[in-house]
Design an enzyme around this catalytic site. Structure first.
Site, mmCIF file in Angstrom:
data_model
loop_
_atom_site.group_PDB
_atom_site.id
_atom_site.type_symbol
_atom_site.label_atom_id
_atom_site.label_comp_id
_atom_site.label_asym_id
_atom_site.label_seq_id
_atom_site.Cartn_x
_atom_site.Cartn_y
_atom_site.Cartn_z
ATOM 1 C CB CYS A 277 -1.386 7.594 14.120
ATOM 2 S SG CYS A 277 -0.786 6.089 15.144
ATOM 3 N NE ARG B 297 -4.155 9.269 8.740
ATOM 4 C CZ ARG B 297 -3.018 9.588 7.886
ATOM 5 N NH1 ARG B 297 -3.227 9.767 6.377
ATOM 6 N NH2 ARG B 297 -1.667 9.284 8.064
ATOM 7 C CD1 TRP C 203 -4.884 1.075 12.770
ATOM 8 C CD2 TRP C 203 -2.764 0.798 12.792
ATOM 9 N NE1 TRP C 203 -4.686 -0.161 12.342
ATOM 10 C CE2 TRP C 203 -3.392 -0.294 12.193
ATOM 11 C CE3 TRP C 203 -1.326 0.741 12.581
ATOM 12 C CZ2 TRP C 203 -2.766 -1.415 11.474
ATOM 13 C CZ3 TRP C 203 -0.888 -0.279 12.065
ATOM 14 C CH2 TRP C 203 -1.506 -1.302 11.737
ATOM 15 C CG ASN D 255 0.956 9.348 11.608
ATOM 16 O OD1 ASN D 255 1.244 8.178 11.680
ATOM 17 N ND2 ASN D 255 0.576 9.943 10.582
ATOM 18 N N GLY D 256 3.680 7.822 13.585
ATOM 19 C CA GLY D 256 4.744 7.200 12.986
ATOM 20 C C GLY D 256 5.528 6.243 14.133
ATOM 21 C CD GLU E 203 -7.826 -4.693 -5.678
ATOM 22 O OE1 GLU E 203 -6.772 -4.977 -5.153
ATOM 23 O OE2 GLU E 203 -8.566 -3.936 -5.084
ATOM 24 C CE LYS F 83 -10.672 -3.645 -2.351
ATOM 25 N NZ LYS F 83 -9.657 -2.869 -2.732
ATOM 26 C CD GLU G 9 -8.565 -4.080 1.287
ATOM 27 O OE1 GLU G 9 -7.557 -3.519 1.477
ATOM 28 O OE2 GLU G 9 -9.330 -4.284 0.177
ATOM 29 C CG HIS H 165 -0.218 -27.750 -9.368
ATOM 30 N ND1 HIS H 165 0.339 -29.027 -10.232
ATOM 31 C CD2 HIS H 165 -0.576 -27.015 -10.775
ATOM 32 C CE1 HIS H 165 0.197 -29.108 -11.330
ATOM 33 N NE2 HIS H 165 -0.024 -27.920 -11.733
ATOM 34 C CE LYS I 114 -7.963 5.077 1.003
ATOM 35 N NZ LYS I 114 -8.322 4.025 0.148
#
Ligand code: G6P
Length: 611
Positions: A2, A27, A76, A102-103, A484, A488, A491, A507, A606
């Site tokens: 948010c 965000r 969000w 926000n939170g 990484e 990426k 995402e 394995h 973000k």
């Protein structure tokens, strides 16, 4: 996650609030809304599910909403599905108190039950409606907005950046934060509030970073800060030195592409800030040489890509400084009961400096008396302020959700700390120390070379666009780059992918390899190349399509491999800094080719300020 924006002053508020919200789109959000206090104090609320464009179209870019004071929000979803009804702002029954938040209010169910007992009803599933009605409850009781806000803070558990309009106080915004970011700005033109600096940088460079439990009163005359006892406190503004352009696309198709191309500069900035000629100067960290010589272990923690930087750093620290290192996912680490001697250095890595789990891990370590070092990009962020010492990466504002340049500058920061420790502990020769310092200064040019070859990666991405499963394999630091690279890809391209330590594939996971499955091998660690090549051959014989990304000095790559990409040679400790660039480009082009929203991938945020 948010975003909130607020403005009060001499201009129409809605266009400014909407403009600010667009700067916070990165965000992540799924609905948005604004509340504008008009003449006489009546408050208009407009909310919409989906992109901000829907809200802008509804309000003609804000022009349809008259009033010089307003707040806005991008949501969000946490409590309740993304919908117009659950979108912020939320209000009390007669719309005399309106808030954005926000939170997460952790005890909202108990608070809601209490309010219901007192006759309140609720129209949404959100914790924010509860927060708003709690403020209403205390405002009715004490008839004083500052008191209502401080009572709110005393009764809620969780995190919040909350901005409230009271019909009785037209032209004023009351705000408070705890563990969610909120910055305040002021100019002759009015007062501003936002979750992050880029939202208001166009209007002012004078930014106040608020601390937990500080109440802010914004009006066109200025901003005032209070503690929970409603005593005024003085704060000084920080002048932001980077400009708004740094947070604008500047002709690039996407922020991600722009930020990928900024990497030679941000790497150079971070290297040059701490390395002057031959002199590696980390005095800014305020960690004495005596202390650094004493530590017996390093613990690195973070989330997402920041955690992946830690995985690279583990290899580098152990090899160069001969110190035991553990790397911990912050959301796990914070709930563990780790065995600590008090002689560890805990390094928390975070671009935003606001990630809830990383912040909580930092606090947990501080409470146990362990020294903490934050490697953070955002100036004045919570992690930066609360850690014992801070090393700021010099990446500038990063807007695209998928991190690229911040990751690269975090790597550099970790190399620098590793070099410092190696030097102090006498674990590398003077000559090798000099070679490594020199090599760091050469990285920006080498990154440029990788970027110059991007068309080859772009073409390859177009050939791979239909793949549904991709495996990245490597050993040592190459494995760290694989995790990484795989993140990426997931995402932003939404292609399923796995990163495996090359020796581990057989394995179990090798059973997933079918005809045509793309297996991408990373080969930069000379001593490990042969082994990884064998693992690649194993997958090739099961039908895999083999691509490798290799240091230009690496030999022994079988001709039967389908694609070979070369990157410039660097010292093996730093190779992640070059290999990752090609992999960022690979993910970027696949995302574009698949028509995805590159900078704002679905379901992602973000800055993850919830746990
Ligand atoms: C989110 C971002 C990732 C980032 C992670 C940690 O998930 O999408 O790109 O790596 O948070 O963020 P931080 O700000 O702590 O580095």
């Amino acid at each position: 996650m948010c975003g909130i924006v607020g403005y009060t002053g001499g201009r129409q508020a809605a266009p400014i609030v909407l403009d600010g919200l667009t700067k916070l789109e990165y965000r992540g959000y799924d609905s948005a809304g604004v509340a504008i206090s008009g003449d006489g104090g009546d408050i208009d609320i407009v909310k919409a599910k989906g992109k901000l464009k829907v809200l802008c179209d509804l309000t003609d870019g804000g022009k349809k909403l008259n009033g010089l004071c307003g707040i806005g929000h991008t949501r969000w979803a946490t409590h309740g599905e993304p919908s117009q009804n659950n979108a912020h702002p939320h209000c009390n029954d007669d719309k005399t108190i309106v808030a954005v938040h926000n939170g997460i209010i952790e005890n909202y169910t108990q608070l809601k039950a209490k309010l219901i007992r007192r006759g309140y009803t609720f129209y949404s599933e959100t914790d924010t409606e509860v927060a708003t009605k709690l403020v209403d409850y205390y405002y009715r009781k004490y008839n004083e907005p500052l008191k209502a806000i401080s009572e709110f803070a005393l009764h809620v558990r969780g995190s919040y950046a909350l901005a409230v309009l009271f019909k009785d106080f037209p032209g004023e915004i009351f705000a408070i934060r705890k563990d969610s970011p909120m910055v305040i700005g002021y100019t002759d033109g009015g007062a501003f509030l936002a979750s992050d600096v880029p939202a208001i940088l166009k209007y002012t460079r004078n930014i106040y970073y608020t601390d937990n439990h500080e109440i802010v009163l914004l009006s066109k005359e200025g901003v005032a800060f209070y503690n929970l006892d409603r005593e005024e406190i003085s704060k000084s503004a920080t002048v932001i030195s980077w400009d708004a352009e740094a947070a604008e696309k500047g002709g690039w198709e996407h922020f991600m592409l722009k930020e990928i191309h900024e990497q030679p500069d941000v790497v150079a900035n971070t290297v040059n800030y701490f390395l002057h000629g031959d002199n590696l100067d980390l005095s800014e960290l305020h960690l004495s040489d005596d202390y650094l010589k004493e530590i017996d272990r390093i613990v690195i923690t973070g989330c997402g890509s920041a955690y992946h930087v830690g995985v690279v750093a583990q290899y580098v620290f152990e090899d160069l400084a001969r110190l035991p290192v553990t790397v911990e996912i912050a959301s796990e680490f914070r709930y563990r009961n780790p065995v600590l001697t008090g002689r560890e250095l805990v390094i928390v890595i975070s671009q935003s400096g606001e990630t809830a789990d990383s912040l909580a891990a930092l606090r947990e370590m501080k409470a146990r008396g362990v020294k903490t070092l934050a490697v953070v990009n955002v100036l004045g962020s919570s992690i930066a302020r609360e850690a014992d010492s801070v090393l700021y990466t010099k990446a500038g504002p990063e807007i695209s959700v998928a991190t690229t340049k911040a990751y690269s500058s975090q790597l550099i920061a970790m190399y620098l700390v590793a070099l410092k420790l190696a030097k102090l502990r006498g674990t590398i020769s003077e000559e090798y120390f000099s070679t490594l310092k020199k090599e760091l200064t050469l990285l920006p040019e080498k990154i440029k070379t990788v970027l110059e070859n991007k068309s080859v990666i772009q073409k390859f991405a177009s050939e791979m666009v239909d793949k549904e499963d991709v495996f990245f394999i490597g050993r040592g630091i190459d494995y760290a780059t694989c995790i990484e690279s795989s993140l990426k890809l997931k995402e932003i391209s939404y292609i399923h992918s796995e990163a495996y330590a090359a020796g581990e594939l057989k394995h179990g996971t090798i059973s997933l390899i079918e005809n045509g499955t793309l297996v991408f091998g990373i080969l930069t660690q000379k001593a490990l190349v042969e082994k990884t090549v064998s693992n690649l051959v194993e997958t090739a014989s099961r039908g895999a399509y083999i691509a490798v990304l290799a240091d230009e000095n690496v030999d022994g790559i079988p001709v039967k491999f389908d694609k070979v990409f070369r990157i410039p040679h660097t010292d093996g400790h730093f190779s992640a800094s070059l290999a990752v660039i090609s992999m960022q480009l690979f993910s970027y082009y696949l995302s574009v080719l698949r028509g995805n929203d590159v900078d704002k991938p679905r379901n992602l945020a973000k800055s993850v300020t919830v746990e």
